[in-house]
Design a protein around this motif. Structure first.
Motif, PDB file in Angstrom:
ATOM      1  N   PHE A 140       0.834  -1.198   0.000  1.00  0.00           N
ATOM      2  CA  PHE A 140       0.000   0.000   0.000  1.00  0.00           C
ATOM      3  C   PHE A 140       0.875   1.258   0.000  1.00  0.00           C
ATOM      4  CE2 PHE A 140      -2.298   3.383   2.241  1.00  0.00           C
ATOM      5  CZ  PHE A 140      -3.382   3.516   1.389  1.00  0.00           C
ATOM      6  N   ALA A 141       1.914   1.265   0.826  1.00  0.00           N
ATOM      7  CA  ALA A 141       2.832   2.409   0.871  1.00  0.00           C
ATOM      8  C   ALA A 141       3.516   2.605  -0.484  1.00  0.00           C
ATOM      9  CB  ALA A 141       3.871   2.212   1.971  1.00  0.00           C
ATOM     10  N   ALA A 142       3.838   1.508  -1.171  1.00  0.00           N
ATOM     11  CA  ALA A 142       4.447   1.611  -2.501  1.00  0.00           C
ATOM     12  C   ALA A 142       3.458   2.218  -3.499  1.00  0.00           C
ATOM     13  CB  ALA A 142       4.921   0.247  -2.974  1.00  0.00           C
ATOM     14  N   CYS A 143       2.178   1.900  -3.365  1.00  0.00           N
ATOM     15  CA  CYS A 143       1.149   2.503  -4.237  1.00  0.00           C
ATOM     16  C   CYS A 143       1.040   4.004  -3.971  1.00  0.00           C
ATOM     17  CB  CYS A 143      -0.205   1.830  -4.017  1.00  0.00           C
ATOM     18  SG  CYS A 143      -0.326   0.194  -4.739  1.00  0.00           S
ATOM     19  N   ILE A 144       1.035   4.391  -2.709  1.00  0.00           N
ATOM     20  CA  ILE A 144       0.988   5.813  -2.352  1.00  0.00           C
ATOM     21  C   ILE A 144       2.196   6.530  -2.968  1.00  0.00           C
ATOM     22  CG2 ILE A 144       1.255   7.451  -0.421  1.00  0.00           C
ATOM     23  CD1 ILE A 144      -1.488   6.392  -0.299  1.00  0.00           C
ATOM     24  N   GLN A 145       3.368   5.939  -2.804  1.00  0.00           N
ATOM     25  CA  GLN A 145       4.592   6.535  -3.349  1.00  0.00           C
ATOM     26  C   GLN A 145       4.507   6.657  -4.867  1.00  0.00           C
ATOM     27  OE1 GLN A 145       7.233   7.833  -1.596  1.00  0.00           O
ATOM     28  NE2 GLN A 145       7.853   8.584  -3.599  1.00  0.00           N
ATOM     29  N   HIS A 146       3.944   5.655  -5.524  1.00  0.00           N
ATOM     30  CA  HIS A 146       3.810   5.676  -6.987  1.00  0.00           C
ATOM     31  C   HIS A 146       2.895   6.820  -7.419  1.00  0.00           C
ATOM     32  CE1 HIS A 146       2.746   4.412 -11.060  1.00  0.00           C
ATOM     33  NE2 HIS A 146       3.890   3.751 -11.045  1.00  0.00           N
ATOM     34  N   VAL A 147       1.780   6.986  -6.733  1.00  0.00           N
ATOM     35  CA  VAL A 147       0.854   8.077  -7.067  1.00  0.00           C
ATOM     36  C   VAL A 147       1.526   9.426  -6.822  1.00  0.00           C
ATOM     37  CG1 VAL A 147      -1.316   9.208  -6.405  1.00  0.00           C
ATOM     38  CG2 VAL A 147      -1.244   6.734  -6.724  1.00  0.00           C
ATOM     39  N   GLN A 148       2.239   9.555  -5.729  1.00  0.00           N
ATOM     40  CA  GLN A 148       2.908  10.821  -5.436  1.00  0.00           C
ATOM     41  C   GLN A 148       4.012  11.126  -6.449  1.00  0.00           C
ATOM     42  OE1 GLN A 148       4.047  10.098  -1.357  1.00  0.00           O
ATOM     43  NE2 GLN A 148       2.187  11.081  -0.567  1.00  0.00           N
TER      44      GLN A 148
END
Length: 195
Positions: free
Chosen positions: A131-139
């Motif tokens: 989930f944190a990797a998805c957040i980082q990808h969106v950012q």
């Protein structure tokens, strides 16, 4: 620069936390001594019980595996023939710690809490990491990960996210995870609007 994940540093942190909470706990004292012995490459059986020495040695091997490979030992895999016995035994040791958490002494619990290799709930940890990797990808990119065949990391992340969103549509996600996914989708919509 101090290696905060070294056995000596981890032992010192665990011992400090234990002594602040319950310094007169004899079982914890045995495990603290055994952990110190292993961290300092002293015979783990010196001035402690055999059980504590075996536990400290097993923890050290578990963390050493993590340091060398970058992942925790597995206890099973789809193709068991590809799983070395030593790795499987270490994975089973960790599962045993989780299963009998209430029987561990305070020092053991603290030491496992601060271990960089050990997770009390490895499935939740993996979910939160993805989930944190998805957040980082969106950012970073302003969009959700997609099935990009040229980028194996993004492809795997997109597959994981797709499974999570399908589970959410079916109502199979726990409330906390559903809220996190909703936050991710909101973040993605905001990123698209600011472009």
């Amino acid at each position: 620069m101090t290696d905060t994940n070294s056995p000596i540093h981890l032992h010192a942190r665990a011992e400090g936390l234990w002594k602040r909470q319950l310094p007169d706990d004899l079982p914890s004292a045995w495990y603290a001594v055994a952990d110190a012995n292993v961290a300092q490459s002293v015979c783990p059986h010196a001035a402690t019980t055999r059980r504590a020495a075996r536990w400290a040695t097993a923890l050290y091997r578990y963390e050493e595996f993590w340091r060398e490979t970058g992942h925790t030992p597995r206890e099973s895999t789809r193709n068991m023939a590809t799983l070395p016995d030593d790795e499987r035994h270490q994975g089973e040791w960790a599962r045993y710690q989780r299963r009998f958490e209430e029987k561990l002494c305070l020092y053991q619990t603290i030491r496992l809490d601060i271990s960089p290799a050990f997770e009390w709930d490895p499935h939740e940890h993996a979910w939160q990491t993805n989930f944190a990797a998805c957040i980082q990808h969106v950012q970073t990119y302003g969009k959700l990960p997609h099935l990009n065949g040229a980028d194996k990391v993004e492809f795997a992340l997109a597959r994981w996210l797709g499974r999570q969103l399908r589970q959410q549509q079916r109502g199979a996600q726990p409330a906390g995870r559903a809220a996190q996914l909703a936050t991710l989708l909101t973040l993605q919509r905001l990123a698209v609007k600011t472009e």
